[in-house]
Design a protein around this motif. Sequence first.
Motif, PDB file in Angstrom:
ATOM      1  N   ILE A  97       0.841  -1.185   0.000  1.00 43.12           N
ATOM      2  CA  ILE A  97       0.000   0.000   0.000  1.00 43.12           C
ATOM      3  C   ILE A  97       0.887   1.250   0.000  1.00 43.12           C
ATOM      4  O   ILE A  97       1.829   1.345   0.779  1.00 43.12           O
ATOM      5  N   VAL A  98       0.562   2.169  -0.895  1.00 40.08           N
ATOM      6  CA  VAL A  98       1.283   3.436  -0.974  1.00 40.08           C
ATOM      7  C   VAL A  98       0.375   4.535  -0.420  1.00 40.08           C
ATOM      8  O   VAL A  98      -0.796   4.632  -0.812  1.00 40.08           O
ATOM      9  N   THR A  99       0.895   5.339   0.475  1.00 43.75           N
ATOM     10  CA  THR A  99       0.155   6.474   1.024  1.00 43.75           C
ATOM     11  C   THR A  99       0.425   7.709   0.173  1.00 43.75           C
ATOM     12  O   THR A  99       1.583   8.034  -0.112  1.00 43.75           O
ATOM     13  N   LEU A 100      -0.643   8.381  -0.220  1.00 46.50           N
ATOM     14  CA  LEU A 100      -0.532   9.581  -1.041  1.00 46.50           C
ATOM     15  C   LEU A 100      -0.994  10.783  -0.224  1.00 46.50           C
ATOM     16  O   LEU A 100      -2.107  10.776   0.309  1.00 46.50           O
ATOM     17  N   VAL A 101      -0.158  11.773  -0.103  1.00 47.23           N
ATOM     18  CA  VAL A 101      -0.478  12.998   0.620  1.00 47.23           C
ATOM     19  C   VAL A 101      -0.749  14.073  -0.424  1.00 47.23           C
ATOM     20  O   VAL A 101       0.158  14.524  -1.114  1.00 47.23           O
ATOM     21  N   VAL A 102      -2.015  14.491  -0.528  1.00 54.15           N
ATOM     22  CA  VAL A 102      -2.457  15.267  -1.682  1.00 54.15           C
ATOM     23  C   VAL A 102      -2.889  16.681  -1.308  1.00 54.15           C
ATOM     24  O   VAL A 102      -3.635  16.884  -0.341  1.00 54.15           O
ATOM     25  N   ALA A 107      -4.851   6.245  -0.221  1.00 58.16           N
ATOM     26  CA  ALA A 107      -4.022   5.046  -0.223  1.00 58.16           C
ATOM     27  C   ALA A 107      -4.385   4.193  -1.431  1.00 58.16           C
ATOM     28  O   ALA A 107      -5.557   4.112  -1.811  1.00 58.16           O
ATOM     29  N   ALA A 108      -3.381   3.574  -2.030  1.00 59.78           N
ATOM     30  CA  ALA A 108      -3.614   2.729  -3.208  1.00 59.78           C
ATOM     31  C   ALA A 108      -2.520   1.674  -3.284  1.00 59.78           C
ATOM     32  O   ALA A 108      -1.439   1.837  -2.711  1.00 59.78           O
ATOM     33  N   HIS A 109      -2.827   0.591  -3.981  1.00 63.17           N
ATOM     34  CA  HIS A 109      -1.834  -0.465  -4.152  1.00 63.17           C
ATOM     35  C   HIS A 109      -0.754  -0.018  -5.136  1.00 63.17           C
ATOM     36  O   HIS A 109      -1.040   0.630  -6.131  1.00 63.17           O
ATOM     37  N   GLU A 110       0.452  -0.381  -4.838  1.00 67.45           N
ATOM     38  CA  GLU A 110       1.582   0.012  -5.683  1.00 67.45           C
ATOM     39  C   GLU A 110       1.415  -0.522  -7.104  1.00 67.45           C
ATOM     40  O   GLU A 110       1.714   0.188  -8.081  1.00 67.45           O
ATOM     41  N   ASP A 111       0.944  -1.758  -7.257  1.00 61.42           N
ATOM     42  CA  ASP A 111       0.763  -2.334  -8.590  1.00 61.42           C
ATOM     43  C   ASP A 111      -0.254  -1.549  -9.416  1.00 61.42           C
ATOM     44  O   ASP A 111      -0.130  -1.453 -10.634  1.00 61.42           O
ATOM     45  N   LYS A 141       6.993   4.003   1.671  1.00 61.37           N
ATOM     46  CA  LYS A 141       6.074   4.003   0.532  1.00 61.37           C
ATOM     47  C   LYS A 141       5.048   5.115   0.745  1.00 61.37           C
ATOM     48  O   LYS A 141       3.892   4.879   1.094  1.00 61.37           O
ATOM     49  N   ARG A 142       5.507   6.311   0.553  1.00 59.60           N
ATOM     50  CA  ARG A 142       4.695   7.497   0.793  1.00 59.60           C
ATOM     51  C   ARG A 142       5.052   8.544  -0.271  1.00 59.60           C
ATOM     52  O   ARG A 142       6.215   8.867  -0.461  1.00 59.60           O
ATOM     53  N   LEU A 143       4.027   9.051  -0.951  1.00 60.93           N
ATOM     54  CA  LEU A 143       4.246  10.040  -2.001  1.00 60.93           C
ATOM     55  C   LEU A 143       3.520  11.331  -1.659  1.00 60.93           C
ATOM     56  O   LEU A 143       2.357  11.304  -1.254  1.00 60.93           O
ATOM     57  N   ALA A 144       4.192  12.443  -1.848  1.00 66.68           N
ATOM     58  CA  ALA A 144       3.588  13.754  -1.633  1.00 66.68           C
ATOM     59  C   ALA A 144       3.227  14.352  -2.995  1.00 66.68           C
ATOM     60  O   ALA A 144       4.067  14.420  -3.895  1.00 66.68           O
ATOM     61  N   LEU A 145       1.968  14.755  -3.145  1.00 64.51           N
ATOM     62  CA  LEU A 145       1.484  15.406  -4.366  1.00 64.51           C
ATOM     63  C   LEU A 145       0.877  16.744  -3.966  1.00 64.51           C
ATOM     64  O   LEU A 145      -0.341  16.941  -4.011  1.00 64.51           O
ATOM     65  N   PRO A 146       1.707  17.707  -3.585  1.00 65.72           N
ATOM     66  CA  PRO A 146       1.198  18.984  -3.042  1.00 65.72           C
ATOM     67  C   PRO A 146       0.447  19.837  -4.050  1.00 65.72           C
ATOM     68  O   PRO A 146      -0.380  20.660  -3.671  1.00 65.72           O
ATOM     69  N   THR A 196       7.455   5.665 -12.587  1.00 70.85           N
ATOM     70  CA  THR A 196       8.783   6.282 -12.553  1.00 70.85           C
ATOM     71  C   THR A 196       9.072   6.908 -11.197  1.00 70.85           C
ATOM     72  O   THR A 196      10.161   6.723 -10.631  1.00 70.85           O
ATOM     73  N   VAL A 197       8.095   7.642 -10.662  1.00 67.61           N
ATOM     74  CA  VAL A 197       8.289   8.305  -9.374  1.00 67.61           C
ATOM     75  C   VAL A 197       8.521   7.291  -8.261  1.00 67.61           C
ATOM     76  O   VAL A 197       9.418   7.459  -7.421  1.00 67.61           O
ATOM     77  N   LEU A 198       7.727   6.232  -8.253  1.00 63.99           N
ATOM     78  CA  LEU A 198       7.871   5.214  -7.213  1.00 63.99           C
ATOM     79  C   LEU A 198       9.232   4.533  -7.307  1.00 63.99           C
ATOM     80  O   LEU A 198       9.892   4.292  -6.296  1.00 63.99           O
ATOM     81  N   ARG A 199       9.650   4.222  -8.514  1.00 64.24           N
ATOM     82  CA  ARG A 199      10.931   3.536  -8.695  1.00 64.24           C
ATOM     83  C   ARG A 199      12.093   4.407  -8.219  1.00 64.24           C
ATOM     84  O   ARG A 199      13.000   3.936  -7.541  1.00 64.24           O
ATOM     85  N   LYS A 200      12.053   5.682  -8.545  1.00 65.90           N
ATOM     86  CA  LYS A 200      13.130   6.588  -8.136  1.00 65.90           C
ATOM     87  C   LYS A 200      13.122   6.807  -6.631  1.00 65.90           C
ATOM     88  O   LYS A 200      14.170   6.828  -5.992  1.00 65.90           O
TER      89      LYS A 200
END
Length: 272
Positions: free
Chosen positions: A64-69, A77-81, A103-108, A91-95
């Motif tokens: 599970i990837v947490t997205l901060v939006v 939250a969403a599955h990585e696949d 497993k946390r992404l910020a999308l401000p 690309t963003v997840l891989r980098k």
Amino acid sequence: MFGRGRKQSVSQGSTKSVKPPPTASVRDSGVSKRRPSVASTRRRPSIAPSANTLVDSSCSNSPIVTLVVGPEHRIFAAHEDVLAKSPYFSTVLRKQYMESSSKRLALPDEDPEVLSSILEYLYKGDYSPRLVHNKRRDAWEIESNDAATVELHGINGEVLKDTVIYCAGEKYGLDELKRIALRKQGLRTGVQCNTILLSARYAYANTSDNDSKLRAHYLALIIRSRNTFKRSGTMQAEMFNGGSQLFFDLFVALSNHVDDISSPRGTAHGRF
């Protein structure tokens, strides 16, 4: 002469080129003075993606990837696949994961409602309101005309949701989502002139110069509904402010239309 700020609306109608039908009248354009209710335009999709609502057996083993939006830090939250279906997220997840195990992404800069629709599409292949096929009429329809517009941070006014989703589809590398959004937009009716113009400006600001779909849609729509737009005070104000690629492209499209309806001797068969 232009009108003085009178709110008018037109029917979008689907189109594949900037060339409008031979005739276009107020009646043909589906003008409606009724403005959608605030409740309907601000209604959120029926599915708000979260770790609980988006569990799918096909990706249950995916992390599970947490997205901060957005500026308010809304949590999704969403599955990585599932996210990896998007070249952008892949690309963003891989980098990121090469540098960190979190497993946390910020999308401000993303709007929560837009991200909700993107996740809904990644899981279900569509976003609310859904595109449905009417077997009796053998035609595609939107299940409702609710949630036609969204309010975005930094924009003074409402923008057509399907335009925003199309632009998001380009950003995230989702070509099929762009096709769905364009088809839905062509089915919208009773849209205010000022909303169309604001949405057209948004489209031009968030698509590449070689976009031949969404930009062409707006040019054809304005030309086809020219009898409505030429009486619009909003259109007059936009033209006075001008200075954008949108209005140069509109001039070229109108010029091409005049050429198409003119005889070899230069006598016009139609008029604006």
